[in-house]
Design an enzyme around this catalytic site. Structure first.
Site, PDB file in Angstrom:
ATOM      1  N   MET A 266       0.829  -1.194   0.000  1.00  0.00           N
ATOM      2  CA  MET A 266       0.000   0.000   0.000  1.00  0.00           C
ATOM      3  C   MET A 266       0.870   1.253   0.000  1.00  0.00           C
ATOM      4  O   MET A 266       2.008   1.229   0.481  1.00  0.00           O
ATOM      5  CB  MET A 266      -0.907   0.010   1.230  1.00  0.00           C
ATOM      6  CG  MET A 266      -1.978  -1.053   1.204  1.00  0.00           C
ATOM      7  SD  MET A 266      -3.179  -0.776  -0.114  1.00  0.00           S
ATOM      8  CE  MET A 266      -4.370  -2.041   0.278  1.00  0.00           C
ATOM      9  N   CYS A 267       0.310   2.326  -0.476  1.00  0.00           N
ATOM     10  CA  CYS A 267       1.009   3.609  -0.514  1.00  0.00           C
ATOM     11  C   CYS A 267       0.798   4.352   0.797  1.00  0.00           C
ATOM     12  O   CYS A 267       0.180   3.853   1.727  1.00  0.00           O
ATOM     13  CB  CYS A 267       0.504   4.437  -1.686  1.00  0.00           C
ATOM     14  SG  CYS A 267       0.591   3.587  -3.278  1.00  0.00           S
TER      15      CYS A 267
END
Length: 282
Positions: A1-2
């Site tokens: 995930m960012c």
């Protein structure tokens, strides 16, 4: 995930301190190494800096860390690719123009194989699910306000955007920061935290760097600033976690609108794809 970072404040402020800690997550304290970006609003103008190199190593990120660019709204992102290879076109925040305003959008999550019918005005440039979602969102706004000759303000936009965000969140995790420079719109599916600072401003210490800053002398008594981040940026401050399905709007540092969609669920994190296209030069 960012990872996401956003700011809304009532007077123009620099984010060099917060961005120093946030950008360390781009390769130094975390493995979000597939690019980064940050957007600042200057009146009606918008400055966007992006690079497909890790934020902790990027000379452009070092420029942002060392130059106090003041803004009332900031949207930033460090990328860990799940869809789309490593290239500038896939770096957030993405931007589009609508009714004379520049909109910027950054996303954390994975929307699977989400596709939206192309509208002609809002076509993705890169290959990410995030940009496809942004194009769909802007297309929906254009359709909903198709007869408007001037841009709607947050009271008209908030319920419409909350509905669109809730629909997009049915496809996967949809943690979002969105702004037109006048308001900061926020949606949470999984991880997003909020902090509001006001007088007396504290001495803050970063999570990701051995750095502290006394914010008191840098801010006046009436100043208000709200920060959003995937994970808290500082220790010893009262960061609050947003709930799954929560949608918030911030204007001039204040939360002005909130909604909760009970139908939103948190999906299991998507596996990371092996990014392509990184060139190391020594």
């Amino acid at each position: 995930m960012c990872q996401l970072m956003g700011m809304s404040c009532n007077n123009r402020a620099a984010t060099t301190f917060s961005f120093t800690g946030f950008s360390a997550r781009g390769g130094r304290t975390s493995d979000h190494v597939d690019g980064w970006g940050i957007a600042f609003y200057d009146g009606q103008g918008c400055r966007v800096f992006q690079d497909d190199q890790p934020a902790s190593e990027s000379p452009l990120a070092e420029y942002v860390r060392s130059h106090p660019i003041k803004s009332k709204v900031v949207v930033a992102h460090v990328r860990k690719a799940t869809q789309g290879d490593v290239q500038s076109a896939n770096c957030h925040p993405f931007q589009r123009e609508w009714l004379g305003r520049t909109w910027v959008f950054a996303h954390n999550g994975d929307l699977g194989r989400f596709q939206a019918p192309p509208t002609g005005q809002d076509m993705p440039v890169g290959t990410t699910d995030s940009e496809r979602a942004f194009c769909a969102l802007m297309g929906r706004l254009r359709q909903h306000f198709k007869d408007w000759q001037h841009p709607p303000e947050w009271p008209e936009l908030a319920p419409v955007l909350a509905g669109i965000a809730g629909e997009l969140a049915q496809h996967g995790n949809f943690n979002m920061l969105l702004s037109d420079g006048h308001a900061l719109y926020v949606h949470c599916s999984t991880h997003l935290h909020q902090l509001t600072r006001h007088h007396p401003f504290p001495k803050a210490r970063l999570v990701d760097c051995d750095m502290s800053l006394d914010l008191g002398p840098l801010n006046a008594q009436g100043d208000v600033m709200s920060l959003l981040a995937t994970e808290p940026l500082t220790v010893d401050e009262p960061w609050q976690a947003l709930r799954t399905g929560e949608f918030r709007v911030y204007v001039d540092g204040h939360e002005v609108w909130r909604d909760l969609n009970p139908q939103t669920t948190a999906f299991a994190a998507a596996a990371r794809v092996t990014p392509l296209g990184r060139l190391r030069v020594s």
